[in-house]
Design a protein around this motif. Structure first.
Motif, PDB file in Angstrom:
ATOM      1  N   SER A  60      -0.035  -1.616   0.149  1.00  0.00           N
ATOM      2  CA  SER A  60       0.007  -0.274   0.062  1.00  0.00           C
ATOM      3  C   SER A  60       1.068   1.359  -0.435  1.00  0.00           C
ATOM      4  CB  SER A  60      -0.348  -0.226   1.786  1.00  0.00           C
ATOM      5  OG  SER A  60      -0.251   0.027   2.609  1.00  0.00           O
ATOM      6  N   THR A  90      -3.341  -3.235  -3.856  1.00  0.00           N
ATOM      7  CA  THR A  90      -4.337  -2.007  -4.075  1.00  0.00           C
ATOM      8  C   THR A  90      -3.830  -1.066  -5.022  1.00  0.00           C
ATOM      9  OG1 THR A  90      -1.504  -2.625  -4.350  1.00  0.00           O
ATOM     10  CG2 THR A  90      -2.359  -2.248  -2.085  1.00  0.00           C
ATOM     11  N   GLN A  93      -8.009  -1.540  -5.694  1.00  0.00           N
ATOM     12  CA  GLN A  93      -8.832  -0.984  -4.473  1.00  0.00           C
ATOM     13  C   GLN A  93      -8.793   0.326  -5.080  1.00  0.00           C
ATOM     14  OE1 GLN A  93      -6.217  -0.198  -0.895  1.00  0.00           O
ATOM     15  NE2 GLN A  93      -8.303  -0.349   0.441  1.00  0.00           N
ATOM     16  N   GLU A  94      -7.868   1.267  -5.109  1.00  0.00           N
ATOM     17  CA  GLU A  94      -7.474   2.304  -5.522  1.00  0.00           C
ATOM     18  C   GLU A  94      -8.623   2.911  -6.789  1.00  0.00           C
ATOM     19  OE1 GLU A  94      -6.686   5.315  -5.129  1.00  0.00           O
ATOM     20  OE2 GLU A  94      -5.525   4.715  -2.999  1.00  0.00           O
ATOM     21  N   ARG A  97     -12.491   2.723  -5.188  1.00  0.00           N
ATOM     22  CA  ARG A  97     -12.904   3.721  -4.496  1.00  0.00           C
ATOM     23  C   ARG A  97     -13.446   5.502  -5.715  1.00  0.00           C
ATOM     24  NH1 ARG A  97      -7.365   3.910  -2.113  1.00  0.00           N
ATOM     25  NH2 ARG A  97      -7.860   3.115   0.198  1.00  0.00           N
ATOM     26  N   THR A 109     -16.355  -8.896  -6.450  1.00  0.00           N
ATOM     27  CA  THR A 109     -14.757  -8.605  -6.573  1.00  0.00           C
ATOM     28  C   THR A 109     -14.615 -10.304  -5.749  1.00  0.00           C
ATOM     29  OG1 THR A 109     -13.352  -7.760  -5.322  1.00  0.00           O
ATOM     30  CG2 THR A 109     -15.491  -7.743  -5.167  1.00  0.00           C
ATOM     31  N   SER A 111     -12.254  -9.218  -3.433  1.00  0.00           N
ATOM     32  CA  SER A 111     -11.763  -8.882  -2.739  1.00  0.00           C
ATOM     33  C   SER A 111     -12.273  -8.219  -1.711  1.00  0.00           C
ATOM     34  CB  SER A 111     -11.049  -7.813  -3.552  1.00  0.00           C
ATOM     35  OG  SER A 111     -10.101  -6.494  -2.549  1.00  0.00           O
ATOM     36  N   LEU A 113     -10.807  -5.822   0.478  1.00  0.00           N
ATOM     37  CA  LEU A 113     -10.280  -3.904   0.463  1.00  0.00           C
ATOM     38  C   LEU A 113     -11.851  -3.180  -0.933  1.00  0.00           C
ATOM     39  CD1 LEU A 113      -6.636  -4.598   0.533  1.00  0.00           C
ATOM     40  CD2 LEU A 113      -8.655  -4.044   2.535  1.00  0.00           C
ATOM     41  N   VAL A 114     -11.984  -3.786  -2.032  1.00  0.00           N
ATOM     42  CA  VAL A 114     -12.328  -3.679  -3.179  1.00  0.00           C
ATOM     43  C   VAL A 114     -13.835  -3.773  -2.462  1.00  0.00           C
ATOM     44  CG1 VAL A 114     -13.876  -3.956  -5.026  1.00  0.00           C
ATOM     45  CG2 VAL A 114     -11.224  -4.246  -4.845  1.00  0.00           C
ATOM     46  N   ALA A 117     -14.867  -0.219  -0.559  1.00  0.00           N
ATOM     47  CA  ALA A 117     -14.677   0.958  -0.802  1.00  0.00           C
ATOM     48  C   ALA A 117     -15.708   1.244  -1.103  1.00  0.00           C
ATOM     49  CB  ALA A 117     -12.997   1.046  -2.093  1.00  0.00           C
TER      50      ALA A 117
END
Length: 307
Positions: A60, A90, A93-94, A97, A109, A111, A113-114, A117
Motif C-alpha cells: 500500500s 492495492t 482498491q484505488e 474508490r 469481487t 477482495s 478491500l474492493v 471501498a
C-alpha cells in the motif's frame, strides 16, 4: 526497504532519501554488485530471480502516485450500468474508490478491500465470491471462490498482479490467488490489467493471464532512462495489447497506444511533445474509452511512417 517490501521503485527511493534518481540508480547498482538485491525495471527486488509476495501494508506504500493515476484512467473505461469483475490488489482498491461514483454498476469481487471501498455507494451493487480468506491481501481464495464464479458473464475484468511480461503475461507469487484470478478472467469478455512500471518485466511463479488474453494494459510512464521497461511495453503492444499510459497528477485522461503502436516514442507524457522520425505530433488523446486513435491522428501517424 527492499527487505521489508520485497520490491521498491527508484522513484520511491529517491523520494524517501530526498535525492535524485541518478544517485539512487548508482547506489542500487553498487548494492547489486554486492549481491544484496537485483535490479529490475525502474526499481530493485530481493535477489533470487522470482520475487516474493509482499504483504498488504508494504504494497500500500509502494508507487502510490502511480497507482492513483492508473486507477483514474481505468475508472474512465467503466460505463454506467455495466457489470464487471475486480480482482484483489492495492491498485484495484484505488479503482474501486472511483467506481463508487458510477451509477447502476454491478461489481463482482473476491477482495474485501474492493467491497469495503464500495460499501457505501448507494448506486453500486457489490457481489462477493465465497471462499477462504487470505489475510495477507484480504482476498477470498480457494474452491469456494472459484465455484461461485462458474456461469458468470460480465463485460470486463480488472486485474492486478505481481509481475507482467510479454512472454508470460500477468503472474503472481501465490498459487491460490492465481487460480481465482484465472476464474475471474473466464467470466469476462475483456481483460484489463492494471500494473505500474515497476512490474513490467518482472516474472513471478504462477501465470494468471496469458498475454494473448489481455485486452488492455493501464500503466504509468516509465522513467526516461528505463529502456528495458520501454522494450517490454513495445513487445506487449506488438502482441496486440492496447496500452494506456497514465501521467501522475493528470486526472483521468491519458495516452492510448493501439496494437502494434510505439509506446514510448509515440506516447509523450501529458503536456509534452514527442519526437518521431519524420516529424512531431501531439498527445495525449482526449479520451481512453475509444478503441482506436481519432482519424486525424491516425492519418498523421501513417503519413509520418510513409515519410
Amino acid at each position: 526497504m527492499v527487505r521489508a517490501n520485497g520490491a521498491v521503485s527508484l522513484r520511491e527511493l529517491a523520494r524517501v532519501v530526498q535525492t535524485s534518481e541518478v544517485t539512487v540508480r548508482r547506489d542500487v547498482r553498487a548494492l547489486e554488485a554486492e549481491g544484496l538485491l537485483d535490479r529490475r525495471h525502474g526499481g530493485a527486488v530481493l535477489p533470487g530471480g522470482f520475487t516474493r509476495e509482499s504483504g498488504f501494508p508494504q504494497k500500500s506504500h509502494l508507487a502510490t502516485a502511480e497507482k492513483t493515476a492508473i486507477a483514474d484512467v481505468a475508472a474512465s473505461l467503466v460505463e454506467e450500468g455495466e457489470a464487471i469483475v475486480v480482482g484483489a490488489g492495492t491498485t484495484t482498491q484505488e479503482l474501486a474508490r472511483r467506481l463508487a461514483r458510477v451509477p447502476g454498476l454491478t461489481v463482482v469481487t473476491n477482495s474485501l478491500l474492493v467491497a469495503q471501498a464500495l460499501a457505501h455507494a448507494n448506486r453500486v451493487e457489490v457481489v462477493m465470491t465465497g471462499g477462504t480468506l487470505r489475510g495477507s491481501n484480504y482476498a477470498l481464495v480457494g474452491s469456494g471462490a472459484e465455484q461461485s464464479l462458474q456461469g458468470l458473464r460480465v463485460s470486463r475484468a480488472f486485474l492486478s498482479g505481481s509481475g507482467l511480461t510479454a512472454e508470460r503475461g500477468l503472474s503472481t507469487s501465490n498459487m491460490l490467488s492465481a487460480s481465482v484470478d484465472r476464474a475471474l478472467v473466464q467470466a469476462a469478455a475483456e481483460v484489463v490489467v492494471l500494473a505500474d512500471h515497476t512490474k513490467l518485466g518482472t516474472d513471478t511463479m504462477f501465470q494468471t493471464v496469458p498475454t494473448d488474453v489481455i485486452t488492455r494494459l493501464v500503466t504509468d510512464e516509465p522513467p526516461a532512462h528505463d529502456d528495458r521497461a520501454a522494450t517490454e511495453l513495445q513487445a506487449l503492444a506488438d502482441q496486440g495489447v492496447q496500452i494506456a499510459v497514465a501521467g501522475t497528477g493528470t486526472g483521468p485522461a491519458g495516452d492510448t497506444v493501439p496494437p502494434g503502436g510505439r509506446p514510448r516514442r509515440d506516447v509523450p507524457l501529458p503536456g509534452q511533445r514527442a519526437r518521431h522520425p519524420g516529424g512531431q505530433f501531439r498527445g495525449p488523446t482526449a479520451a481512453l474509452a475509444a478503441e482506436a486513435l481519432v482519424p486525424e491522428r491516425t492519418a498523421r501517424v501513417a503519413d509520418m511512417r510513409r515519410r
